[in-house]
Design a protein around this motif. Structure first.
Motif, PDB file in Angstrom:
ATOM      1  N   TYR A 151      51.639  25.236  33.152  1.00 52.07           N
ATOM      2  CA  TYR A 151      51.969  26.588  33.593  1.00 52.07           C
ATOM      3  C   TYR A 151      52.238  27.572  32.453  1.00 52.07           C
ATOM      4  O   TYR A 151      51.678  28.674  32.447  1.00 52.07           O
ATOM      5  CB  TYR A 151      53.152  26.528  34.559  1.00 52.07           C
ATOM      6  CG  TYR A 151      53.260  27.735  35.428  1.00 52.07           C
ATOM      7  CD1 TYR A 151      52.279  28.014  36.365  1.00 52.07           C
ATOM      8  CD2 TYR A 151      54.326  28.606  35.308  1.00 52.07           C
ATOM      9  CE1 TYR A 151      52.360  29.123  37.155  1.00 52.07           C
ATOM     10  CE2 TYR A 151      54.410  29.725  36.110  1.00 52.07           C
ATOM     11  CZ  TYR A 151      53.432  29.971  37.027  1.00 52.07           C
ATOM     12  OH  TYR A 151      53.509  31.078  37.812  1.00 52.07           O
ATOM     13  N   PRO A 152      53.060  27.163  31.454  1.00 52.52           N
ATOM     14  CA  PRO A 152      53.293  28.095  30.344  1.00 52.52           C
ATOM     15  C   PRO A 152      51.996  28.446  29.633  1.00 52.52           C
ATOM     16  O   PRO A 152      51.777  29.596  29.231  1.00 52.52           O
ATOM     17  CB  PRO A 152      54.219  27.313  29.410  1.00 52.52           C
ATOM     18  CG  PRO A 152      54.808  26.242  30.233  1.00 52.52           C
ATOM     19  CD  PRO A 152      53.819  25.924  31.305  1.00 52.52           C
ATOM     20  N   MET A 153      51.102  27.435  29.514  1.00 51.51           N
ATOM     21  CA  MET A 153      49.812  27.675  28.884  1.00 51.51           C
ATOM     22  C   MET A 153      49.006  28.688  29.682  1.00 51.51           C
ATOM     23  O   MET A 153      48.393  29.599  29.124  1.00 51.51           O
ATOM     24  CB  MET A 153      49.069  26.340  28.839  1.00 51.51           C
ATOM     25  CG  MET A 153      47.878  26.318  27.941  1.00 51.51           C
ATOM     26  SD  MET A 153      46.890  24.888  28.337  1.00 51.51           S
ATOM     27  CE  MET A 153      48.044  23.576  28.104  1.00 51.51           C
ATOM     28  N   MET A 154      49.045  28.548  31.014  1.00 53.31           N
ATOM     29  CA  MET A 154      48.330  29.481  31.886  1.00 53.31           C
ATOM     30  C   MET A 154      48.845  30.898  31.686  1.00 53.31           C
ATOM     31  O   MET A 154      48.077  31.855  31.669  1.00 53.31           O
ATOM     32  CB  MET A 154      48.539  29.115  33.361  1.00 53.31           C
ATOM     33  CG  MET A 154      48.063  27.768  33.749  1.00 53.31           C
ATOM     34  SD  MET A 154      46.309  27.699  33.640  1.00 53.31           S
ATOM     35  CE  MET A 154      46.094  25.978  33.376  1.00 53.31           C
ATOM     36  N   ILE A 155      50.176  30.993  31.554  1.00 49.11           N
ATOM     37  CA  ILE A 155      50.744  32.325  31.376  1.00 49.11           C
ATOM     38  C   ILE A 155      50.264  32.924  30.060  1.00 49.11           C
ATOM     39  O   ILE A 155      49.911  34.100  29.985  1.00 49.11           O
ATOM     40  CB  ILE A 155      52.287  32.266  31.440  1.00 49.11           C
ATOM     41  CG1 ILE A 155      52.713  31.905  32.854  1.00 49.11           C
ATOM     42  CG2 ILE A 155      52.895  33.597  31.030  1.00 49.11           C
ATOM     43  CD1 ILE A 155      54.190  31.801  33.037  1.00 49.11           C
ATOM     44  N   ALA A 156      50.196  32.065  29.020  1.00 52.11           N
ATOM     45  CA  ALA A 156      49.726  32.548  27.726  1.00 52.11           C
ATOM     46  C   ALA A 156      48.273  33.006  27.827  1.00 52.11           C
ATOM     47  O   ALA A 156      47.880  33.974  27.181  1.00 52.11           O
ATOM     48  CB  ALA A 156      49.875  31.448  26.675  1.00 52.11           C
ATOM     49  N   ILE A 157      47.469  32.290  28.627  1.00 50.23           N
ATOM     50  CA  ILE A 157      46.050  32.635  28.705  1.00 50.23           C
ATOM     51  C   ILE A 157      45.812  33.786  29.678  1.00 50.23           C
ATOM     52  O   ILE A 157      45.124  34.743  29.363  1.00 50.23           O
ATOM     53  CB  ILE A 157      45.212  31.416  29.148  1.00 50.23           C
ATOM     54  CG1 ILE A 157      45.397  30.273  28.155  1.00 50.23           C
ATOM     55  CG2 ILE A 157      43.734  31.792  29.243  1.00 50.23           C
ATOM     56  CD1 ILE A 157      44.793  28.971  28.616  1.00 50.23           C
ATOM     57  N   PHE A 158      46.397  33.693  30.875  1.00 50.43           N
ATOM     58  CA  PHE A 158      46.064  34.649  31.934  1.00 50.43           C
ATOM     59  C   PHE A 158      47.106  35.760  32.105  1.00 50.43           C
ATOM     60  O   PHE A 158      46.927  36.631  32.938  1.00 50.43           O
ATOM     61  CB  PHE A 158      45.904  33.922  33.273  1.00 50.43           C
ATOM     62  CG  PHE A 158      44.795  32.924  33.271  1.00 50.43           C
ATOM     63  CD1 PHE A 158      43.478  33.333  33.386  1.00 50.43           C
ATOM     64  CD2 PHE A 158      45.054  31.578  33.142  1.00 50.43           C
ATOM     65  CE1 PHE A 158      42.440  32.413  33.373  1.00 50.43           C
ATOM     66  CE2 PHE A 158      44.024  30.653  33.140  1.00 50.43           C
ATOM     67  CZ  PHE A 158      42.723  31.069  33.248  1.00 50.43           C
ATOM     68  N   GLY A 159      48.184  35.683  31.342  1.00 47.18           N
ATOM     69  CA  GLY A 159      49.201  36.718  31.459  1.00 47.18           C
ATOM     70  C   GLY A 159      50.146  36.446  32.622  1.00 47.18           C
ATOM     71  O   GLY A 159      49.881  35.607  33.479  1.00 47.18           O
ATOM     72  N   ILE A 160      51.288  37.167  32.638  1.00 47.79           N
ATOM     73  CA  ILE A 160      52.205  37.007  33.757  1.00 47.79           C
ATOM     74  C   ILE A 160      51.598  37.713  34.940  1.00 47.79           C
ATOM     75  O   ILE A 160      50.977  38.748  34.802  1.00 47.79           O
ATOM     76  CB  ILE A 160      53.576  37.655  33.473  1.00 47.79           C
ATOM     77  CG1 ILE A 160      53.906  37.553  31.992  1.00 47.79           C
ATOM     78  CG2 ILE A 160      54.684  37.015  34.283  1.00 47.79           C
ATOM     79  CD1 ILE A 160      55.108  38.350  31.613  1.00 47.79           C
ATOM     80  N   GLY A 161      51.751  37.158  36.100  1.00 46.64           N
ATOM     81  CA  GLY A 161      51.140  37.764  37.274  1.00 46.64           C
ATOM     82  C   GLY A 161      50.726  36.677  38.221  1.00 46.64           C
ATOM     83  O   GLY A 161      51.284  35.584  38.186  1.00 46.64           O
ATOM     84  N   GLU A 162      49.737  36.977  39.059  1.00 40.18           N
ATOM     85  CA  GLU A 162      49.386  36.014  40.090  1.00 40.18           C
ATOM     86  C   GLU A 162      48.365  34.996  39.614  1.00 40.18           C
ATOM     87  O   GLU A 162      48.263  33.915  40.160  1.00 40.18           O
ATOM     88  CB  GLU A 162      48.858  36.736  41.331  1.00 40.18           C
ATOM     89  CG  GLU A 162      49.947  37.254  42.229  1.00 40.18           C
ATOM     90  CD  GLU A 162      50.695  38.415  41.618  1.00 40.18           C
ATOM     91  OE1 GLU A 162      50.029  39.399  41.267  1.00 40.18           O
ATOM     92  OE2 GLU A 162      51.925  38.322  41.446  1.00 40.18           O
TER      93      GLU A 162
END
Lengths: 245, 250
Positions: free
Chosen positions: B107-118
């Motif tokens: 999840y943290p990696m996803m946030i780094a890649i896709f930004g905060i949001g949905e």
């Protein structure tokens, strides 16, 4: 031994993908495979890690034991009676597919923070697939087995133990393989939300601190454990099927 | 109504009634679980108040996106992998092990890649769901008998035409299993991700209520998730059964 070679190739392929992903995404969110392996060695050698690991393994073993015993028992009690099976199966399937993570506040309220919560969380993830596969296995048995047990005047226990279980064992074992993975993720999720110790707790802490090194190392360890266990179980599975046919 | 259905409904009613009685007389403490009737009333009030409408629409649309993506990508991947027998065999232990991977760890990696949001929550739901579709697509294609492939060849059908007129009708029920699992896994993935960190969505509302000891909101919301997931899964389960029974008649 082509299957061993193929598995090795898949592993090499996965490592390659990982390295490529690292090159594409960069240091922001990923670490390269080699660095992660080195860090994993350091983490295992570090003080205190082994006690977290032991805690997780203990919780997992307990949860798995409960899941197997309850799952197989549930599967048998529903599978040996046609009406019970028809009544129970949709209930089992719908419970299996619920997002069980939503239940964690309730599990926490009942069991409190600590070992019982994790075990309960792991077990509720594992019971359903094992029960569903056991039920399916019993239903697919040839009807001649039922007639045999009547002809031999076996009691329900005897027929379950001596006749149905050996015949259904390969299928039940397949359910067990899936149950193994799901119990593991259930236990880890339980630790992430409801614990102060264990691998899942370390992972949740790392997520909170954005400690990418630790996240990568822990994920690698969990994935390696899951893949190794899955391969070993698959090998046993194949042996069971060949032995029985 | 079939006898099994009657017995099942009776069983569910009995369980709910037992819970109601046990909570009313205090065997189950009120903070552990309020009576089911109060949960229903609470849910009704919550839905009327409109307080959680935004969270509900957000969560359901994230699930819909994750699920449809997983179905499309999963079927394409399954078709591609199934063409190479050795690859499909070699990957089988990895597919089983996949469910032990704590996808939420990424999840943290996803946030780094896709930004905060949905987006990160959708990706998590997608990641959980896609493998079930791949596995079941491979399984569905494996079950197509050789004679059907030969039939397609005899009629000189193009691959697409053969897929539409022969393979799809035959593999339908097994593909339906994949679709059904994709639905439930995208529920699990999206709501789970909302639990860990997000600012909007049903999962977030449940955690928020839990942290603030707002049982009168938490329980109705949990009930809501279980009811919606149960209803959607039940629909797909019935659909799969119907496809399967149609098959066995023909």
């Amino acid at each position: 031994m082509t299957s061993a070679r193929n598995s090795l190739l898949v592993i090499v392929g996965l490592l390659l993908l990982w390295q490529l992903a690292y090159w594409a995404i960069g240091d922001l969110a990923l670490r390269p495979p080699l660095e992660t392996v080195v860090k994993a060695g350091a983490l295992i050698a570090s003080e205190g890690f082994l006690s977290h690991l032991a805690e997780t393994l203990r919780a997992f073993a307990l949860a798995l034991a409960i899941a197997v015993v309850v799952g197989v028992a549930l599967g048998f009690s529903l599978g040996m009676n046609r009406l019970a099976g028809e009544v129970g199966e949709p209930l089992l399937v719908s419970f299996y597919s619920l997002p069980k993570i939503t239940l964690y506040p309730i599990v926490l309220l009942i069991f409190g923070i600590g070992m019982p919560s994790k075990v309960a969380f792991g077990a509720i993830h594992g019971i359903m697939p094992i029960a569903i596969f056991t039920l399916g296995a019993l239903r697919n048995l040839p009807p001649v087995l039922g007639r045999t047990s009547r002809a031999l005047r076996l009691t329900r226990w005897q027929s379950a133990w001596a006749l149905l279980f050996p015949a259904a064992r390969p299928e039940i074992f397949t359910g067990l393989r899936l149950g193994f993975s799901l119990t593991l993720i259930g236990t880890l999720l339980g630790e992430m939300f409801a614990s102060q110790r264990g691998i899942g707790f370390l992972l949740m802490q790392a997520i909170g601190l954005h400690d990418t090194d630790l996240i990568m190392v822990l994920t690698l360890l969990i994935v390696s454990f899951a893949i190794t266990a899955s391969m070993a179980l698959l090998a046993i599975d194949k042996q069971l099927r060949h032995g029985s046919s | 109504m079939k006898p099994a259905t009657t017995v099942r409904l009776g069983l569910i009613t009995a369980i709910v009634l037992a819970l109601e009685i046990l909570t009313r007389i205090g065997v189950i403490a009120r903070f552990v679980a309020p009576p089911p009737s109060e949960m229903m009333v609470g849910l009704w009030r919550l839905l009327l108040s409109g307080r959680v409408h935004l969270a509900i629409t957000q969560t359901l649309s994230k699930i819909a996106i994750a699920c449809s993506l997983a179905i499309v990508v999963g079927i394409l991947m399954g078709v591609a992998i199934q063409r190479f027998r050795g690859l499909a065999d070699a990957m089988s232990p990895f597919f089983t092990a996949y469910y032990a991977v704590p996808v939420y760890a990424f999840y943290p990696m996803m946030i780094a890649i896709f930004g905060i949001g949905e987006a990160p929550q959708i990706v998590i739901g997608f990641m959980l769901a896609v493998v079930a579709v791949v596995v079941n697509t491979i399984n569905a294609l494996d079950r197509i008998p050789r004679v059907l492939r030969k039939t397609a060849a005899v009629y000189g059908m193009r691959p697409l035409e053969a897929a539409r007129r022969i393979y799809l009708p035959h593999a339908g029920p097994y593909l339906a299993t994949g679709v059904k699992l994709a639905v439930s896994y995208s529920f699990i993935g999206v709501i789970g991700a909302e639990f860990i960190m997000s600012r909007i969505g049903i999962g977030h509302e449940i955690v928020f209520a839990y942290n603030n000891f707002e049982n009168e909101i938490m329980y109705p919301l949990i009930l809501f998730v279980l009811l919606v997931a149960g209803a959607v899964n039940g629909l797909f389960y019935a659909w799969e059964k119907r496809l399967l029974s149609r098959r066995s008649r023909s």
